[in-house]
Design a protein around this motif. Structure first.
Motif, PDB file in Angstrom:
ATOM      1  N   ARG A 178      -5.167   0.177   5.800  1.00 16.58           N
ATOM      2  CA  ARG A 178      -4.186  -0.454   4.925  1.00 16.58           C
ATOM      3  C   ARG A 178      -4.839  -0.780   3.589  1.00 16.58           C
ATOM      4  NH1 ARG A 178      -5.140  -5.974   4.688  1.00 16.58           N
ATOM      5  NH2 ARG A 178      -6.305  -6.873   6.445  1.00 16.58           N
ATOM      6  N   LEU A 179      -4.028  -0.957   2.567  1.00 18.00           N
ATOM      7  CA  LEU A 179      -4.538  -1.264   1.241  1.00 18.00           C
ATOM      8  C   LEU A 179      -5.020  -2.706   1.169  1.00 18.00           C
ATOM      9  CD1 LEU A 179      -1.886   0.309  -1.170  1.00 18.00           C
ATOM     10  CD2 LEU A 179      -4.177   1.164  -0.709  1.00 18.00           C
ATOM     11  N   THR A 180      -6.076  -2.929   0.436  1.00 19.50           N
ATOM     12  CA  THR A 180      -6.476  -4.276   0.057  1.00 19.50           C
ATOM     13  C   THR A 180      -5.811  -4.622  -1.278  1.00 19.50           C
ATOM     14  OG1 THR A 180      -8.418  -3.489  -1.149  1.00 19.50           O
ATOM     15  CG2 THR A 180      -8.690  -3.966   1.205  1.00 19.50           C
ATOM     16  N   PRO A 181      -5.755  -5.896  -1.648  1.00 18.78           N
ATOM     17  CA  PRO A 181      -5.202  -6.230  -2.967  1.00 18.78           C
ATOM     18  C   PRO A 181      -5.893  -5.503  -4.115  1.00 18.78           C
ATOM     19  CG  PRO A 181      -5.385  -8.208  -1.635  1.00 18.78           C
ATOM     20  CD  PRO A 181      -6.034  -7.101  -0.851  1.00 18.78           C
ATOM     21  N   LEU A 182      -7.207  -5.276  -3.993  1.00 22.45           N
ATOM     22  CA  LEU A 182      -7.921  -4.547  -5.036  1.00 22.45           C
ATOM     23  C   LEU A 182      -7.475  -3.085  -5.090  1.00 22.45           C
ATOM     24  CD1 LEU A 182     -10.076  -4.723  -7.216  1.00 22.45           C
ATOM     25  CD2 LEU A 182     -11.789  -4.124  -5.480  1.00 22.45           C
ATOM     26  N   GLY A 183      -7.203  -2.492  -3.928  1.00 21.77           N
ATOM     27  CA  GLY A 183      -6.692  -1.119  -3.911  1.00 21.77           C
ATOM     28  C   GLY A 183      -5.333  -1.007  -4.574  1.00 21.77           C
ATOM     29  N   TYR A 184      -4.477  -2.004  -4.346  1.00 22.13           N
ATOM     30  CA  TYR A 184      -3.164  -2.013  -4.998  1.00 22.13           C
ATOM     31  C   TYR A 184      -3.315  -2.237  -6.505  1.00 22.13           C
ATOM     32  CZ  TYR A 184       1.912  -2.517  -4.758  1.00 22.13           C
ATOM     33  OH  TYR A 184       3.272  -2.316  -4.890  1.00 22.13           O
ATOM     34  N   ASP A 185      -4.317  -3.054  -6.896  1.00 21.57           N
ATOM     35  CA  ASP A 185      -4.596  -3.238  -8.321  1.00 21.57           C
ATOM     36  C   ASP A 185      -4.983  -1.911  -8.972  1.00 21.57           C
ATOM     37  OD1 ASP A 185      -4.151  -5.891  -7.838  1.00 21.57           O
ATOM     38  OD2 ASP A 185      -6.266  -6.475  -7.887  1.00 21.57           O
ATOM     39  N   PHE A 186      -5.800  -1.128  -8.295  1.00 19.83           N
ATOM     40  CA  PHE A 186      -6.270   0.132  -8.864  1.00 19.83           C
ATOM     41  C   PHE A 186      -5.109   1.120  -9.036  1.00 19.83           C
ATOM     42  CE2 PHE A 186     -11.084   0.695  -8.704  1.00 19.83           C
ATOM     43  CZ  PHE A 186     -11.311  -0.638  -8.992  1.00 19.83           C
ATOM     44  N   LEU A 187      -4.184   1.146  -8.096  1.00 27.10           N
ATOM     45  CA  LEU A 187      -3.036   2.044  -8.226  1.00 27.10           C
ATOM     46  C   LEU A 187      -2.191   1.674  -9.442  1.00 27.10           C
ATOM     47  CD1 LEU A 187      -1.897   2.406  -4.502  1.00 27.10           C
ATOM     48  CD2 LEU A 187      -2.819   4.209  -5.955  1.00 27.10           C
ATOM     49  N   GLU A 201     -15.240   6.945   0.573  1.00 31.48           N
ATOM     50  CA  GLU A 201     -15.495   6.501  -0.801  1.00 31.48           C
ATOM     51  C   GLU A 201     -14.632   5.286  -1.157  1.00 31.48           C
ATOM     52  OE1 GLU A 201     -17.720   7.553  -3.057  1.00 31.48           O
ATOM     53  OE2 GLU A 201     -18.577   8.794  -1.460  1.00 31.48           O
ATOM     54  N   LEU A 202     -13.366   5.325  -0.769  1.00 27.13           N
ATOM     55  CA  LEU A 202     -12.474   4.211  -1.080  1.00 27.13           C
ATOM     56  C   LEU A 202     -12.886   2.938  -0.349  1.00 27.13           C
ATOM     57  CD1 LEU A 202      -9.055   6.107  -0.935  1.00 27.13           C
ATOM     58  CD2 LEU A 202     -10.290   5.388  -2.976  1.00 27.13           C
ATOM     59  N   HIS A 203     -13.360   3.111   0.874  1.00 26.68           N
ATOM     60  CA  HIS A 203     -13.813   1.953   1.642  1.00 26.68           C
ATOM     61  C   HIS A 203     -15.076   1.354   1.031  1.00 26.68           C
ATOM     62  CE1 HIS A 203     -15.043  -0.435   5.197  1.00 26.68           C
ATOM     63  NE2 HIS A 203     -13.765  -0.410   5.502  1.00 26.68           N
ATOM     64  N   ARG A 204     -15.886   2.186   0.404  1.00 30.02           N
ATOM     65  CA  ARG A 204     -17.110   1.695  -0.241  1.00 30.02           C
ATOM     66  C   ARG A 204     -16.783   0.812  -1.440  1.00 30.02           C
ATOM     67  NH1 ARG A 204     -20.927   3.920  -3.970  1.00 30.02           N
ATOM     68  NH2 ARG A 204     -19.651   5.794  -4.188  1.00 30.02           N
ATOM     69  N   TYR A 205     -15.692   1.126  -2.121  1.00 33.79           N
ATOM     70  CA  TYR A 205     -15.254   0.311  -3.257  1.00 33.79           C
ATOM     71  C   TYR A 205     -14.338  -0.845  -2.831  1.00 33.79           C
ATOM     72  CZ  TYR A 205     -16.949   4.153  -6.156  1.00 33.79           C
ATOM     73  OH  TYR A 205     -17.731   5.102  -6.767  1.00 33.79           O
ATOM     74  N   ARG A 261      -7.400 -11.830  -0.453  1.00 31.24           N
ATOM     75  CA  ARG A 261      -6.444 -12.202  -1.496  1.00 31.24           C
ATOM     76  C   ARG A 261      -7.119 -12.888  -2.674  1.00 31.24           C
ATOM     77  NH1 ARG A 261      -3.048 -12.411   3.034  1.00 31.24           N
ATOM     78  NH2 ARG A 261      -3.986 -14.334   3.789  1.00 31.24           N
ATOM     79  N   ASN A 262      -8.360 -13.397  -2.493  1.00 29.02           N
ATOM     80  CA  ASN A 262      -9.091 -14.029  -3.575  1.00 29.02           C
ATOM     81  C   ASN A 262     -10.088 -13.065  -4.225  1.00 29.02           C
ATOM     82  OD1 ASN A 262      -7.792 -16.488  -3.133  1.00 29.02           O
ATOM     83  ND2 ASN A 262      -9.257 -17.047  -1.537  1.00 29.02           N
ATOM     84  N   MET A 263      -9.932 -11.764  -3.943  1.00 36.33           N
ATOM     85  CA  MET A 263     -10.838 -10.770  -4.460  1.00 36.33           C
ATOM     86  C   MET A 263     -10.707 -10.672  -5.979  1.00 36.33           C
ATOM     87  SD  MET A 263     -11.074  -6.813  -3.247  1.00 36.33           S
ATOM     88  CE  MET A 263     -11.139  -7.362  -1.548  1.00 36.33           C
ATOM     89  N   LYS A 264     -11.840 -10.679  -6.706  1.00 41.50           N
ATOM     90  CA  LYS A 264     -11.827 -10.581  -8.145  1.00 41.50           C
ATOM     91  C   LYS A 264     -11.609  -9.139  -8.576  1.00 41.50           C
ATOM     92  CE  LYS A 264     -14.811 -14.588  -8.894  1.00 41.50           C
ATOM     93  NZ  LYS A 264     -16.062 -15.084  -9.523  1.00 41.50           N
ATOM     94  N   LEU A 265     -11.033  -8.974  -9.755  1.00 40.69           N
ATOM     95  CA  LEU A 265     -10.740  -7.644 -10.274  1.00 40.69           C
ATOM     96  C   LEU A 265     -11.970  -7.093 -10.985  1.00 40.69           C
ATOM     97  CD1 LEU A 265      -8.770  -5.352 -10.896  1.00 40.69           C
ATOM     98  CD2 LEU A 265      -8.083  -6.601 -12.938  1.00 40.69           C
ATOM     99  N   ASP A 266     -12.498  -5.992 -10.472  1.00 40.25           N
ATOM    100  CA  ASP A 266     -13.604  -5.267 -11.095  1.00 40.25           C
ATOM    101  C   ASP A 266     -13.144  -3.827 -11.271  1.00 40.25           C
ATOM    102  OD1 ASP A 266     -15.935  -4.293 -12.082  1.00 40.25           O
ATOM    103  OD2 ASP A 266     -17.086  -4.503 -10.228  1.00 40.25           O
ATOM    104  N   ALA A 267     -12.737  -3.488 -12.501  1.00 46.88           N
ATOM    105  CA  ALA A 267     -12.166  -2.170 -12.763  1.00 46.88           C
ATOM    106  C   ALA A 267     -13.206  -1.131 -13.134  1.00 46.88           C
ATOM    107  CB  ALA A 267     -11.133  -2.275 -13.888  1.00 46.88           C
ATOM    108  N   SER A 268     -14.489  -1.454 -12.985  1.00 47.61           N
ATOM    109  CA  SER A 268     -15.535  -0.508 -13.385  1.00 47.61           C
ATOM    110  C   SER A 268     -15.544   0.751 -12.528  1.00 47.61           C
ATOM    111  CB  SER A 268     -16.900  -1.198 -13.325  1.00 47.61           C
ATOM    112  OG  SER A 268     -17.168  -1.659 -11.997  1.00 47.61           O
ATOM    113  N   LEU A 308     -11.413  -0.781  -1.419  1.00 52.38           N
ATOM    114  CA  LEU A 308     -10.005  -0.541  -1.723  1.00 52.38           C
ATOM    115  C   LEU A 308      -9.165  -0.394  -0.464  1.00 52.38           C
ATOM    116  CD1 LEU A 308     -10.357   2.032  -4.655  1.00 52.38           C
ATOM    117  CD2 LEU A 308     -10.429  -0.473  -4.717  1.00 52.38           C
ATOM    118  N   LEU A 309      -9.820  -0.220   0.686  1.00 49.59           N
ATOM    119  CA  LEU A 309      -9.129  -0.052   1.966  1.00 49.59           C
ATOM    120  C   LEU A 309      -9.709  -1.012   2.987  1.00 49.59           C
ATOM    121  CD1 LEU A 309      -8.945   3.841   2.298  1.00 49.59           C
ATOM    122  CD2 LEU A 309      -7.185   2.300   1.441  1.00 49.59           C
TER     123      LEU A 309
END
Length: 473
Positions: free
Chosen positions: A75-84, A57-61, A2-9, A63-64
């Motif tokens: 299940r989705l991580t908060p970062l995965g939900y951010d990407f959607l 691939e998603l697990h490498r980023y 939940r404290n994961m920073k947003l990296d949209a690169s 996102l899962l």
């Protein structure tokens, strides 16, 4: 997580098949805490081999998140939900690139983003469930009838509540950021060139500023809402040439952060109103040395008893604590006061008297009961009806400005968003017809559910009788 920073690169490196896998897991999380791999394959419309490659691939980023017990799933991580959410907003042209962080709070993160039009906006990402604020399920009524829900789903509810409040307040010309767009747990709003009041060292005309904030509390209450967290961190001082620590001479105050707003009908409305008022007074007295005897402290009962137009924004946005019975009565009075016989009902199929069902009779009975209430409610709602007409005129002006290219508004692009946007429109005639139709549909669903429960009980009793009787006689 939940404290994961947003990296949209990594957003640009995800392929369409991987987006399908990510969306499939989001769909599966509606009914599963951990989504099985086979279900992901079915929802994504891909073979297991393609799903496995996309998951890798998603697990490498990051996102899962993978779970092997009690079964293999994701299940989705908060970062995965951010990407959607970012992908949906970028496809609408709202987010072209993500900039610096503007602030981190206990419930949300705020970033500076740039749209396709080259303008800068503020992007608020709701992140409920952090360690600093885990009691949100008890302090907020996001779940309503639900007993439990994931933090991702609750973040979505908080974002939608802020979006509806933001649009309603902006339409009534409150000092709030301009609403731009909303998707999942992300809200895009106008970027205010200013800083929080907590970072201002010396404020000229501080007595006037304090009176302005107290007047804003009263105006909110007269519109049916109490902020609930109006402090120096949720008040922005707007000034184009301001830096933290410098003196502010030409200012404008803005109000932010709305998910915790409650209705004036809430049982704790007076206590919450007094807490907001006392917090503002205490801060201005201690920080800017405003004489307390120069401050006129408003009382909740006196504010609510003052004459003036009653604008039931708490009913419009379905704020916490509003009475649903009062909402039905308000809609009924609005129907009577707005010449309800002119309402267009072409979207409903005509039915004969013999086609009326038990559920519709029950739904009509609820409205008939509201219509049979005392006639004083009609007079009470007349200012509310007039305010709705003014709101429609204001919406038409905004649309005209949008057509001229001076202002940008969000147009829902799907049926789901159109349904959500209906909460923020004025109670015009077509909207009233839609509300009445929804009330009837809700009554129909309740009646069908009762009949199904009755049938299940009958089946269970028959099985019990059959199991109790001896087959061999």
């Amino acid at each position: 997580e939940r404290n994961m920073k947003l990296d949209a690169s990594a957003l640009r490196y995800i392929h369409d098949s991987e987006w399908r896998v990510l969306t499939a897991i989001e769909m599966g999380m509606k009914n599963h805490e951990i989504v099985p791999t086979k279900l992901v394959s079915t929802l994504a419309g891909l073979k297991l081999g393609g799903v496995g490659k996309g998951i890798g691939e998603l697990h490498r980023y990051k996102l899962l998140h993978h779970e092997s017990q009690p079964y293999d799933g994701y299940r989705l991580t908060p970062l995965g939900y951010d990407f959607l959410a970012l992908r949906a907003l970028s496809r609408r042209g709202r987010v072209l690139r993500v900039g610096k962080s503007l602030g981190v709070g206990k419930e949300a993160d705020v970033y500076e983003v740039e749209g396709d039009d080259g303008k800068l906006y503020a992007m608020k990402i709701h992140r409920l469930g952090r360690t600093s604020f885990r009691a949100v399920k008890n302090k907020r009524d996001y779940l309503k009838h639900r007993k439990s829900a994931s933090w991702i789903y609750m973040s979505r509810l908080a974002a939608f509540r802020e979006w509806t409040h933001l649009r309603a307040l902006h339409r009534h010309e409150f000092p709030v950021p301009f609403p731009v767009d909303w998707n999942r747990h992300v809200v895009i709003m106008g970027l205010i060139p200013g800083i929080p009041l907590s970072q201002v060292r010396d404020l000229s005309f501080s007595t006037q500023a304090c009176a302005e904030m107290l007047q804003l509390c009263c105006r909110l209450a007269q519109h049916g809402l109490v902020h609930g967290d109006l402090n120096e961190f949720n008040i922005l001082v707007s000034d184009e040439a301001i830096e933290p620590g410098e003196e502010v001479r030409d200012y404008r105050l803005w109000m932010i952060d709305f998910p915790q707003m409650i209705s004036v009908s809430h049982e704790n409305a007076e206590e919450t109103f007094d807490r907001d008022v006392s917090g503002i007074v205490k801060y201005f007295v201690n920080r800017f040395s405003v004489p307390e005897e120069d401050i006129e402290i408003p009382a909740f009962n006196r504010v609510m008893s003052e004459d003036g137009a009653l604008v039931a924004l708490d009913v419009e946005v379905e704020a916490s604590g509003y009475s649903k019975q009062d909402g039905v009565r308000l809609r009924s009075a609005l129907l009577r006061g707005s010449d309800s016989h002119d309402i267009d009902r072409d979207d409903e199929e005509p039915k004969s008297c013999g086609d009326s069902t038990e559920e519709e009779t029950e739904g009509d009975g609820e409205l008939d009961e509201a219509n049979s209430s005392d006639s004083s409610l009609v007079a009470e709602c007349k200012p509310f009806i007039l305010e709705c007409e003014e709101g429609k005129e204001h919406d038409r002006q905004i649309q005209d400005e949008h057509d001229d290219g001076d202002i940008e508004t969000h147009r829902p692009t799907s049926v789901h968003e159109q349904g959500n946007a209906s909460h923020t429109r004025g109670f015009d005639r077509s909207h009233v017809a839609l509300l009445v139709k929804r009330e009837r549909q809700k009554a129909e669903r309740k009646a069908i559910s009762r009949r199904n429960v009755t049938k299940d009980k009958q089946k269970q009793s028959m099985k019990a009788e059959l199991s109790g009787s001896s087959f061999w006689g």
